[in-house]
Design a protein around this motif. Structure first.
Motif, PDB file in Angstrom:
ATOM      1  N   PHE A  22       0.821  -1.196   0.000  1.00  0.00           N
ATOM      2  CA  PHE A  22       0.000   0.000   0.000  1.00  0.00           C
ATOM      3  C   PHE A  22       0.861   1.255   0.000  1.00  0.00           C
ATOM      4  CE2 PHE A  22      -3.222  -2.886   1.920  1.00  0.00           C
ATOM      5  CZ  PHE A  22      -4.197  -2.706   0.959  1.00  0.00           C
ATOM      6  N   VAL A  23       0.379   2.273  -0.686  1.00  0.00           N
ATOM      7  CA  VAL A  23       0.981   3.606  -0.665  1.00  0.00           C
ATOM      8  C   VAL A  23      -0.112   4.558  -0.194  1.00  0.00           C
ATOM      9  CG1 VAL A  23       2.002   5.453  -2.023  1.00  0.00           C
ATOM     10  CG2 VAL A  23       2.580   3.073  -2.534  1.00  0.00           C
ATOM     11  N   SER A  24       0.172   5.296   0.883  1.00  0.00           N
ATOM     12  CA  SER A  24      -0.886   6.126   1.452  1.00  0.00           C
ATOM     13  C   SER A  24      -0.305   7.271   2.256  1.00  0.00           C
ATOM     14  CB  SER A  24      -1.787   5.276   2.357  1.00  0.00           C
ATOM     15  OG  SER A  24      -2.729   6.080   3.030  1.00  0.00           O
TER      16      SER A  24
ATOM     17  N   TYR B 169       4.338  -1.062   3.068  1.00  0.00           N
ATOM     18  CA  TYR B 169       3.532   0.143   3.281  1.00  0.00           C
ATOM     19  C   TYR B 169       4.448   1.346   3.129  1.00  0.00           C
ATOM     20  CZ  TYR B 169      -0.205   2.976   5.400  1.00  0.00           C
ATOM     21  OH  TYR B 169      -1.213   3.880   5.632  1.00  0.00           O
ATOM     22  N   LEU B 170       4.197   2.157   2.111  1.00  0.00           N
ATOM     23  CA  LEU B 170       5.010   3.333   1.835  1.00  0.00           C
ATOM     24  C   LEU B 170       4.148   4.573   2.037  1.00  0.00           C
ATOM     25  CD1 LEU B 170       7.858   4.088   0.813  1.00  0.00           C
ATOM     26  CD2 LEU B 170       6.918   4.139  -1.505  1.00  0.00           C
ATOM     27  N   THR B 171       4.633   5.524   2.838  1.00  0.00           N
ATOM     28  CA  THR B 171       3.826   6.689   3.174  1.00  0.00           C
ATOM     29  C   THR B 171       4.110   7.881   2.260  1.00  0.00           C
ATOM     30  OG1 THR B 171       5.470   7.361   4.833  1.00  0.00           O
ATOM     31  CG2 THR B 171       3.615   6.045   5.594  1.00  0.00           C
ATOM     32  N   LYS B 172       3.040   8.604   1.920  1.00  0.00           N
ATOM     33  CA  LYS B 172       3.144   9.837   1.149  1.00  0.00           C
ATOM     34  C   LYS B 172       3.027  11.030   2.099  1.00  0.00           C
ATOM     35  CE  LYS B 172      -0.349   8.816  -1.675  1.00  0.00           C
ATOM     36  NZ  LYS B 172      -1.296   8.892  -2.803  1.00  0.00           N
ATOM     37  N   PRO B 173       3.599  12.183   1.747  1.00  0.00           N
ATOM     38  CA  PRO B 173       4.406  12.400   0.538  1.00  0.00           C
ATOM     39  C   PRO B 173       5.794  11.787   0.693  1.00  0.00           C
ATOM     40  CG  PRO B 173       4.398  14.372   1.874  1.00  0.00           C
ATOM     41  CD  PRO B 173       3.454  13.406   2.540  1.00  0.00           C
TER      42      PRO B 173
ATOM     43  N   ALA C 164      13.944   9.178  -3.644  1.00  0.00           N
ATOM     44  CA  ALA C 164      14.947   8.306  -3.029  1.00  0.00           C
ATOM     45  C   ALA C 164      14.320   7.246  -2.119  1.00  0.00           C
ATOM     46  CB  ALA C 164      15.943   9.135  -2.224  1.00  0.00           C
ATOM     47  N   GLN C 165      13.083   7.471  -1.671  1.00  0.00           N
ATOM     48  CA  GLN C 165      12.407   6.505  -0.810  1.00  0.00           C
ATOM     49  C   GLN C 165      11.687   5.423  -1.599  1.00  0.00           C
ATOM     50  OE1 GLN C 165       9.998   9.439   1.341  1.00  0.00           O
ATOM     51  NE2 GLN C 165      11.014   8.802   3.232  1.00  0.00           N
ATOM     52  N   ILE C 166      11.443   5.676  -2.876  1.00  0.00           N
ATOM     53  CA  ILE C 166      10.600   4.774  -3.648  1.00  0.00           C
ATOM     54  C   ILE C 166      11.280   3.439  -3.918  1.00  0.00           C
ATOM     55  CG2 ILE C 166       9.423   4.449  -5.862  1.00  0.00           C
ATOM     56  CD1 ILE C 166       8.955   7.482  -5.913  1.00  0.00           C
TER      57      ILE C 166
ATOM     58  N   ILE D 198       9.759   5.153   9.254  1.00  0.00           N
ATOM     59  CA  ILE D 198      10.039   6.075   8.147  1.00  0.00           C
ATOM     60  C   ILE D 198       9.208   7.348   8.300  1.00  0.00           C
ATOM     61  CG2 ILE D 198       9.753   6.433   5.658  1.00  0.00           C
ATOM     62  CD1 ILE D 198      10.411   3.458   5.308  1.00  0.00           C
ATOM     63  N   ALA D 199       7.919   7.171   8.586  1.00  0.00           N
ATOM     64  CA  ALA D 199       7.027   8.325   8.704  1.00  0.00           C
ATOM     65  C   ALA D 199       7.376   9.190   9.905  1.00  0.00           C
ATOM     66  CB  ALA D 199       5.575   7.839   8.807  1.00  0.00           C
ATOM     67  N   ARG D 200       7.698   8.559  11.038  1.00  0.00           N
ATOM     68  CA  ARG D 200       7.924   9.320  12.268  1.00  0.00           C
ATOM     69  C   ARG D 200       9.272  10.026  12.277  1.00  0.00           C
ATOM     70  NH1 ARG D 200       5.549   9.877  17.053  1.00  0.00           N
ATOM     71  NH2 ARG D 200       3.913   8.435  16.434  1.00  0.00           N
ATOM     72  N   PHE D 201      10.317   9.376  11.732  1.00  0.00           N
ATOM     73  CA  PHE D 201      11.664   9.919  11.847  1.00  0.00           C
ATOM     74  C   PHE D 201      12.233  10.428  10.516  1.00  0.00           C
ATOM     75  CE2 PHE D 201      11.226   6.871  15.363  1.00  0.00           C
ATOM     76  CZ  PHE D 201      11.451   7.725  16.428  1.00  0.00           C
TER      77      PHE D 201
END
Length: 211
Positions: free
Chosen positions: A89-91, A110-114, A118-120, A162-165
């Protein structure tokens, strides 16, 4: 021979389906993956994604969680129930309830946007590696249920880090693994505790958004 039967060694051996109703986001992800050598297809709706998955049997499907009509979560549930195609999921959501839904629906990443380009690649590479692990387990039929659960928990915990830091996926995973090793713990146990601990912050996050 389908894509699921092949031994994966090069990026060009993989076919990835990108599903996002935001064409700009879909184009960005597709471009980054194509530049790295992957084969890429794109869909802009859940119904289209399901049909393309059946027709082309991609090695991985990337699903936007929120789409008009059939949501990414619904597509994921259908893929889990009726196919063996792995999906992630990407969200823009990082809340634990959404992450738990993704986990329950069988996501392997699970990959977070935005996100930045380099993260993709690391995110998709990790999901593809996990998909290969699952295929090997399916062939050998060794402790598949437990292995799938622990792997998904680890993937979701990495996504939260990833999202938090604001770090890349490799850094998040290595930090999680280093913490588990230094405390003589299994990585999936630490991941499970991290996901549970995130729930404590949910009420505060909602309060801060309201201010």
């Amino acid at each position: 021979m389908t894509h699921l039967d092949k031994t994966k060694k090069q990026a060009a051996d993989y076919l990835i389906l990108i599903v996002d109703d935001d064409t700009l986001t879909g184009q960005l992800v597709s471009h980054v993956l194509e530049q790295a050598g992957y084969q890429v297809m794109a869909a802009t709706s859940g119904a289209q994604a399901l049909q393309m998955s059946i027709d082309h049997q991609p090695d991985l499907v990337s699903l936007d969680v929120e789409m008009p009509g059939m949501s990414g979560l619904e597509v994921g549930r259908n893929l889990k129930e009726h196919t063996a195609i792995p999906f992630m999921f990407v969200s823009s959501h990082t809340e634990l309830d959404v992450v738990k839904q993704a986990l329950d629906h069988g996501a392997i990443g699970y990959l977070t946007k935005p996100f930045v380009p380099a993260q993709i690649l690391p995110g998709f590479a990790a999901a593809l590696a996990r998909a290969e692990d699952i295929r090997r387990l399916q062939r050998s039929e060794i402790n598949l249920t437990n292995a799938l659960a622990s792997g998904r928990e680890t993937s979701m915990a990495v996504g939260l880090l990833i999202a938090r830091f604001q770090v890349d996926r490799d850094t998040a995973f290595e930090t999680l693994r280093e913490y588990a090793r230094s405390n003589r713990r299994k990585i999936n146990e630490v991941a499970r505790e991290l996901l549970a601990a995130e729930e404590v912050f949910l009420p505060f996050a909602k309060l801060f958004r309201e201010k």
